[in-house]
Design a protein around this motif. Structure first.
Motif, PDB file in Angstrom:
ATOM      1  N   UNK A   1      25.449 -22.429 -22.981  1.00  0.00           N
ATOM      2  CA  UNK A   1      25.595 -20.969 -23.030  1.00  0.00           C
ATOM      3  C   UNK A   1      26.615 -20.555 -24.081  1.00  0.00           C
ATOM      4  N   UNK A   2      27.707 -21.306 -24.168  1.00  0.00           N
ATOM      5  CA  UNK A   2      28.735 -20.984 -25.158  1.00  0.00           C
ATOM      6  C   UNK A   2      28.193 -21.120 -26.576  1.00  0.00           C
ATOM      7  N   UNK A   3      27.399 -22.149 -26.830  1.00  0.00           N
ATOM      8  CA  UNK A   3      26.834 -22.325 -28.164  1.00  0.00           C
ATOM      9  C   UNK A   3      25.821 -21.228 -28.491  1.00  0.00           C
ATOM     10  N   UNK A   4      25.067 -20.792 -27.510  1.00  0.00           N
ATOM     11  CA  UNK A   4      24.116 -19.699 -27.745  1.00  0.00           C
ATOM     12  C   UNK A   4      24.827 -18.407 -28.122  1.00  0.00           C
ATOM     13  N   UNK A   5      26.081 -18.258 -27.652  1.00  0.00           N
ATOM     14  CA  UNK A   5      26.855 -17.053 -27.944  1.00  0.00           C
ATOM     15  C   UNK A   5      27.721 -17.203 -29.187  1.00  0.00           C
ATOM     16  N   UNK A   6      27.543 -18.305 -29.911  1.00  0.00           N
ATOM     17  CA  UNK A   6      28.201 -18.431 -31.210  1.00  0.00           C
ATOM     18  C   UNK A   6      29.366 -19.386 -31.285  1.00  0.00           C
ATOM     19  N   UNK A   7      29.743 -20.050 -30.192  1.00  0.00           N
ATOM     20  CA  UNK A   7      30.837 -21.010 -30.251  1.00  0.00           C
ATOM     21  C   UNK A   7      30.447 -22.213 -31.101  1.00  0.00           C
ATOM     22  N   UNK A   8      31.415 -22.788 -31.802  1.00  0.00           N
ATOM     23  CA  UNK A   8      31.185 -24.021 -32.559  1.00  0.00           C
ATOM     24  C   UNK A   8      31.727 -25.241 -31.829  1.00  0.00           C
ATOM     25  N   UNK A   9      32.464 -24.998 -30.757  1.00  0.00           N
ATOM     26  CA  UNK A   9      32.985 -26.082 -29.923  1.00  0.00           C
ATOM     27  C   UNK A   9      33.387 -25.482 -28.588  1.00  0.00           C
ATOM     28  N   UNK A  10      33.628 -26.353 -27.625  1.00  0.00           N
ATOM     29  CA  UNK A  10      34.064 -25.919 -26.298  1.00  0.00           C
ATOM     30  C   UNK A  10      35.324 -26.684 -25.924  1.00  0.00           C
ATOM     31  N   UNK A  11      36.266 -25.984 -25.334  1.00  0.00           N
ATOM     32  CA  UNK A  11      37.482 -26.620 -24.817  1.00  0.00           C
ATOM     33  C   UNK A  11      37.455 -26.564 -23.296  1.00  0.00           C
ATOM     34  N   UNK A  12      37.639 -27.716 -22.651  1.00  0.00           N
ATOM     35  CA  UNK A  12      37.632 -27.799 -21.195  1.00  0.00           C
ATOM     36  C   UNK A  12      38.927 -28.435 -20.712  1.00  0.00           C
ATOM     37  N   UNK A  13      39.415 -27.946 -19.585  1.00  0.00           N
ATOM     38  CA  UNK A  13      40.642 -28.501 -19.028  1.00  0.00           C
ATOM     39  C   UNK A  13      40.479 -28.969 -17.599  1.00  0.00           C
ATOM     40  N   UNK A  14      40.095 -28.052 -16.712  1.00  0.00           N
ATOM     41  CA  UNK A  14      40.002 -28.368 -15.291  1.00  0.00           C
ATOM     42  C   UNK A  14      39.074 -29.554 -15.029  1.00  0.00           C
TER      43      UNK A  14
END
Length: 347
Positions: A225-238
């Motif tokens: 979903x993040x990539x469909x909205x234009x993100x080039x990467x994702x940051x995850x923590x939890x």
């Protein structure tokens, strides 16, 4: 535009969120070994302990690493506000037989400064990231001089534009769902804070630098979903917090894998600045947000003895159980497995 994954020198566009107090070199190394970008949070480290961790990372890995710092303004001491804070905590101190008049001094968190930069420069980390804005121009120039890619968190469109204008190479769009401290720095108004999938497309439209999505993304579907909205990467923590290489307490791990993790809230009680965590007794009884706590990071000193005493008794009533709104995938699995499961959503 240069592809961000290639620019960062990683195999998959998955970044591990730097989580001060919850992880160290172990998790950074494990994530980097799996092809993502591991992070070393340095806000609670001295220059010497930071250098020690970086020596180990460089000795054990040739992969890129993200070294993270805070950029807060040190607060002005306010005796009356500190006295009000101590008064609010006095009943809890009495409960554990502690003396509120012997609260330790110190903040436990330092902003990025020239002394820290002196200790950092010999390691020439490939990525340097900041929370609460960016450091002064002279410091930012020093970081960029060795070729580091600079990241920083934005919680509003205005902050994203500010970061681009002041030298950030990529912007982390930190949605309201994210665990830990809000990266907000142009405002103290929490009503300005947007959810990840409302904030992300607006930031993508507002800036020309790459955008990294963060907040509530815990599985491949969220990544897609993040990539469909234009993100080039994702940051995850939890999603990484229950991995063996994380450094959280057994009480924190237990809470993350329980029904309690479904109820998180922003609170300034633990540090003096809004941060998202699992709701605890302290948050319920004093109210999660308000003006009783002194400004960041001065609240920490008086909480520390309470936390230690309660945890020794098997209770997390006074512990900052940092977590995002989606802890559904937080399990005791290897960090490499978390990276692979998130990367499955990359299109």
């Amino acid at each position: 535009m240069v592809n961000l994954t290639r620019q960062l020198g990683i195999e998959v566009p998955i970044l591990q969120a730097p989580m001060a107090g919850a992880q160290g070199a172990d998790l950074a190394l494990a994530v980097s070994a799996a092809g993502g970008l591991g992070a070393l949070p340095c806000a609670m480290l001295t220059p010497d302990t930071m250098a020690e961790a970086l020596h180990r990372i460089r000795a054990e890995s040739s992969r890129p690493v993200n070294v993270n710092f805070f950029c807060h303004e040190p607060p002005v001491h306010d005796a009356r506000r500190l006295e009000r804070w101590h008064r609010a905590l006095t009943p809890y101190y009495a409960e554990f037989g502690l003396d509120i008049d012997n609260v330790p001094t110190g903040t436990g968190r330092r902003p990025f400064d020239h002394e820290t930069c002196d200790a950092l420069e010999p390691f020439r980390p490939e990525v340097v990231s900041f929370h609460f804005g960016l450091p002064e121009p002279a410091l930012l120039e020093r970081v960029k001089a060795w070729g580091a890619t600079v990241l920083s968190s934005a919680t509003t469109v205005e902050e994203a534009r500010w970061l681009e204008a002041h030298g950030a190479d990529a912007v982390i769009a930190q949605g309201l769902e994210a665990g830990g401290h809000r990266g907000m720095f142009l405002t103290d108004d929490v009503t300005t804070q947007l959810g990840t999938f409302a904030l992300l497309p607006q930031v993508v439209a507002a800036v020309s630098v790459p955008v990294i999505a963060a907040g509530g993304i815990a599985d491949a579907r969220g990544v897609a979903a993040a990539f469909k909205l234009g993100a080039e990467a994702v940051q995850a923590g939890t999603a990484f917090l229950c991995c063996p290489d994380a450094a959280i307490s057994a009480l924190h791990r237990q809470a993350l894998q329980s029904e309690a993790a479904r109820h998180t809230a922003l609170t300034n009680l633990y540090t003096g600045r809004p941060a998202r965590g699992i709701v605890t007794r302290l948050m319920r009884e004093l109210g999660p947000l308000g003006d009783v706590a002194p400004p960041f990071p001065l609240a920490t000193a008086a909480i520390a003895p309470l936390r230690s005493a309660a945890e020794a008794a098997g209770s997390s009533d006074f512990s900052p159980l940092w977590a995002g709104q989606n802890a559904s995938t937080c399990r005791e699995v290897a960090a490499a497995e978390v990276v692979r499961s998130l990367a499955a959503g990359v299109s």
